[in-house]
Motif scaffolding. Structure first.
Motif, PDB file in Angstrom:
ATOM      1  N   ILE A  47       0.720  -1.145  -0.107  1.00 50.13           N
ATOM      2  CA  ILE A  47      -0.150  -0.048   0.090  1.00 50.13           C
ATOM      3  C   ILE A  47       0.915   1.197   0.012  1.00 50.13           C
ATOM      4  O   ILE A  47       1.918   1.522   0.809  1.00 50.13           O
ATOM      5  CB  ILE A  47      -0.940   0.153   1.212  1.00 50.13           C
ATOM      6  N   ASP A  49       1.042   5.771  -0.395  1.00 50.05           N
ATOM      7  CA  ASP A  49       0.198   6.729  -0.150  1.00 50.05           C
ATOM      8  C   ASP A  49       0.745   8.171  -0.873  1.00 50.05           C
ATOM      9  O   ASP A  49       0.354   9.315  -0.765  1.00 50.05           O
ATOM     10  CB  ASP A  49       0.305   7.156   1.424  1.00 50.05           C
ATOM     11  N   TYR A  83      -4.396   6.472  -2.156  1.00 56.64           N
ATOM     12  CA  TYR A  83      -3.463   5.546  -2.154  1.00 56.64           C
ATOM     13  C   TYR A  83      -3.068   4.679  -3.261  1.00 56.64           C
ATOM     14  O   TYR A  83      -4.002   5.148  -4.173  1.00 56.64           O
ATOM     15  CB  TYR A  83      -4.028   4.645  -1.069  1.00 56.64           C
TER      16      TYR A  83
END
Length: 142
Positions: A47, A49, A83
């Motif tokens: 993940i 950002d 994201y």
């Protein structure tokens, strides 16, 4: 000397209070639903950002889900924001994306928004999405 120690203790307690408050800032749930999987191994998810993190492979969090059917699902808590996801189906369970001698993936992979790459990963602009409270879902077809 006692007075300066007391001031340090009060300052530390205040700082800890601020840290605890920041840790309880608004969060949102991100649920990733992966379909069209072979029922074995795990789905490994990175993940990101920011574009810099995505392009530089510096994930802010990771998630993984066991694959026991044609679908796997995992939920993580994140701060609301933008994201991007990179993921692969670790069929052989070795924790790494399988590659052939030419560096081409031999295990299924995917990106958020079902974005497609061209001779490499999908771009940040194609993969980025917004996580909002209380919950956001990404449905990914492998």
């Amino acid at each position: 000397m006692f007075k300066s120690q007391l001031i340090n203790v009060v300052f530390a307690a205040a700082l800890l209070g601020l840290t605890a408050t920041a840790a309880h800032a608004e969060t949102a749930s991100l649920t990733v639903v992966c379909d069209n999987l072979k029922p074995q191994g795990k789905v490994m998810i990175a993940i990101y950002d920011s574009q810099a993190g995505y392009d530089g492979d510096k994930a802010v969090s990771y998630a993984m889900a066991d694959v026991t059917s044609s679908q796997a699902k995992v939920t993580v808590e994140l701060a609301p924001g933008e994201y991007g996801l990179k993921m692969f189906h670790d069929i052989d369970g070795d924790g790494r994306m399988g590659m052939n001698p030419f560096g081409m993936p031999t295990e299924p992979f995917a990106f958020s928004n079902n974005a497609k790459g061209n001779m490499g990963p999908a771009t940040w602009d194609a993969a980025r999405f917004t996580v909002t409270a209380p919950e956001t879902t990404q449905n990914i077809a492998f």
